[in-house]
Design a protein around this motif. Structure first.
Motif, short mmCIF file in Angstrom:
data_model
loop_
_atom_site.label_atom_id
_atom_site.label_comp_id
_atom_site.label_asym_id
_atom_site.label_seq_id
_atom_site.Cartn_x
_atom_site.Cartn_y
_atom_site.Cartn_z
N ALA A 192 69.30 74.63 24.07
CA ALA A 192 70.15 74.50 25.26
C ALA A 192 71.05 73.29 25.05
O ALA A 192 70.56 72.17 24.93
N HIS A 228 47.66 60.38 14.57
CA HIS A 228 46.32 60.77 14.12
C HIS A 228 46.31 60.82 12.60
O HIS A 228 47.33 61.16 12.00
N GLY A 270 59.66 75.35 24.39
CA GLY A 270 58.55 76.25 24.03
C GLY A 270 57.34 75.47 23.58
O GLY A 270 56.70 75.82 22.59
#
Ligand code: FAD
Length: 548
Positions: free
Chosen positions: A195, A256, A28
């Protein structure tokens, strides 16, 4: 039933267990979310599972630019630059509140990567490939004009500058709005379902063995086609399918750092040379400026990636060398994030030189994997997967799904016609919230995060009138996210839905106890769960702001 509330997890999981899907998507991040939207809008029955939170992988750890990638032009990746360049404008149109125009200054310095003539030509080509028009077209600047735009630049080596158009976004919000829009189109999407294995019949993959990592429940999800959009985990799943052969992933870490805007006050984003010959971005964002990125091969734990002292030192040194007056130190770093680029390995090339093109692998079992690519190109990657599945579907099941143009599907949070309407709306929100005592920070923050959903959030604020206004807004955001964005843990809220972990870390302390209490009430948590979730949040805050 509301498929966007984690309160309905049992029913969502029951639906996953009891349906045969046309397409099951694993992952996702932005790639999986884009595929879910594209495929469901064609009429496919789609399921998407994410082992952690949506966008918790690379898709919340990018530089957050929707860009063509100027440096890929230098590597002569013309087709890639053209595709993602054109995509910038399309994604901006789909959600102009979330993908905002960001003018970029490219200082041209003595001994730097780019010369004046080549930059003038390169930026013009960049604009041409991306179809940039009118006043957005690049302009070349003298050294003085460059300094006018970025007074903090080191001026002894500055020779000239380029000024050109890019777009900035919030990668995690872009992912979640794609997930929500896919759900509107009929997809079933759920986070915290992993999964773990596959079921095969006659050598063909037929189902995913999934685990609800919140409850421990193991179940099967049947799919005519199964696609892995698992980013850095793509090879782990290919290995499980026993199809890890030929091309492999090469993982490169990118870090970052975030500093308060007053410590690094920029009006425009800057794409600047660093001493080792690389280039980096410094990007102003609301109350902060963020800087990145590193690009180093990674062999560590892919489930736990953090920036270390060496990464942060490198970023600080590089920034100070181009902006010597600010003299940033470790103490200035408010927050940070670290992510992995899932690149396709190319023999003999460094991480920076490897292509950012995406590739699709189809195994003998029918398992489809997509890897590489860029956030900016997610719609095209999704289209390629849906086209492939559509063709295979026709061949195997004699049914055709008409393709749709996802650029015409407004993402939740819209619709805004253009950037001008976003500005007007932000002004209206400013007028609405000023009397509540909220600072000028909030209107742009809320509108860029939620678009027109800002009003749904503001409508909830009065329910929390006993709190300070900062706490009330956070609780309203949380309530909205719990009911509409499948928020399951405090980190979902603080990192992926609101970006507070990165761009407003001090606000977490202020609202944390009220937010945790709301979680406890909403999900009926016992003290053990509350303690576990609090510890996870504390650890994430610590890791974002401490480096060893
Ligand atoms: P991910 O976002 O990693 O998603 C994969 C998901 O799969 C993860 O959430 C993971 O938890 C899940 N998953 C894995 N295994 C399983 C399983 N077994 N079961 C269920 N779920 C599973 N691109 C740009 O266009 N602009 C930029 O400015 C930019 N900057 C970048 C800077 C850095 C430092 C990095 C690292 C990348 C940058 N990129 C940029 C690239 C961009 O971020 C990625 O291409 C993109 O986010 C990849 O998305 P993805 O969905 O493929 O992978």
């Amino acid at each position: 039933m509301n498929f966007r509330s984690a309160l309905n997890r049992p029913q969502i999981i029951h639906t996953l267990e009891s349906t045969e899907f046309d397409l099951v998507i694993i992952g996702g991040g932005i790639t999986g979310a884009g595929i879910a939207l594209d495929a469901s809008s064609r009429g496919m029955k789609v399921a998407l599972i994410e082992k952690d939170d949506f966008a918790s992988g690379t898709s919340s750890k990018s530089t957050k630019l929707v860009h063509g990638g100027l440096r890929y032009l230098k590597q002569l990746e013309i087709a890639l630059v053209r595709e993602v360049g054109l995509e910038r404008a399309i994604v901006h149109k789909m959600a102009p509140h979330l993908v905002v125009s960001e003018k970029m200054v490219l200082p041209l310095v003595e001994g730097g990567t780019y010369g004046k003539l080549s930059t003038s030509f390169g930026l013009a080509l960049y604009d041409f490939l991306a179809g940039v028009e009118g006043e957005d077209k690049r302009i070349m600047l003298s050294a003085e004009e460059t300094l006018d735009k970025v007074p903090l630049l080191r001026n002894d080596i500055l020779r000239a500058g380029g000024f050109y158009a890019e777009y900035r976004t919030d990668d995690a919000r872009l992912t979640i709005e794609n997930i929500k829009t896919a759900i509107q189109q009929g997809a079933i999407c759920i986070n915290y379902v992993r999964a773990d294995d596959f079921v095969y019949e006659h050598g063909k993959m037929k189902a995913v063995v999934a685990k609800d990592v919140r409850s421990g429940q193991v179940f099967h999800i049947k799919g005519k086609f199964i696609v892995s959009a698992a980013g850095p985990w793509v090879d782990t799943l290919r290995k499980k399918d026993k199809s890890l052969e030929g091309k492999r992933l090469f993982l490169s870490k990118g870090v970052h750092i975030v500093v308060p805007h007053e410590r690094f006050p920029l009006e425009h984003s800057v794409y600047f040379d660093v001493p080792d010959g690389r280039m980096m971005f410094a990007i102003p964002r609301h109350r902060t400026t963020y800087i990145g990125t590193t690009d180093t091969p990674y062999q560590g734990d892919i489930n736990h990636v953090v920036g270390n002292k060496e990464d942060v030192d490198y970023l600080l040194k590089a920034t100070n060398s181009m902006f010597p007056a600010i003299n940033l130190t470790m103490e200035d770093v408010e927050s940070s994030w670290a992510g992995l680029r899932p690149l396709i390995h190319e023999e003999g090339k460094s991480a920076s030189e490897m292509s950012r093109k995406d590739e699709i692998f189809v195994s003998e079992t029918g398992f489809i994997s997509i890897a590489g690519g860029k956030l900016t190109g997610y719609r095209k990657m999704a289209e390629r997967i849906s086209n492939l599945v559509t063709k295979k579907y026709k061949r195997q099941y004699d049914k055709w799904f008409e393709d749709t143009d996802t650029s015409k599907i407004e993402l939740t949070g819209g619709p805004f016609k253009k950037a001008k309407s976003v500005r007007k709306y932000t002004q209206q929100i400013t007028e609405k919230i000023e009397p509540l005592g909220l600072s000028s920070y909030y209107a742009p923050y809320l509108v860029s995060n939620y678009g027109r959903q800002t009003e749904d959030i503001l409508a909830l604020v009065s329910q929390f009138s006993e709190d300070t206004i900062e706490v009330a807004i956070a609780r309203a955001e949380l309530r909205f996210g719990l009911e509409n964005e499948l928020i399951t843990t405090p980190l979902d809220f603080f990192a992926r839905r609101t970006g507070r972990l990165y761009f407003n870390l001090p606000s977490i302390k202020v609202v944390q106890s009220a937010v945790l209490k709301d979680f406890t009430d909403f999900f009926n948590w016992d003290s053990e769960i509350l303690q576990r979730e609090t510890e996870a949040l504390d650890q994430a805050v610590y890791e974002a702001s401490h480096f060893s």
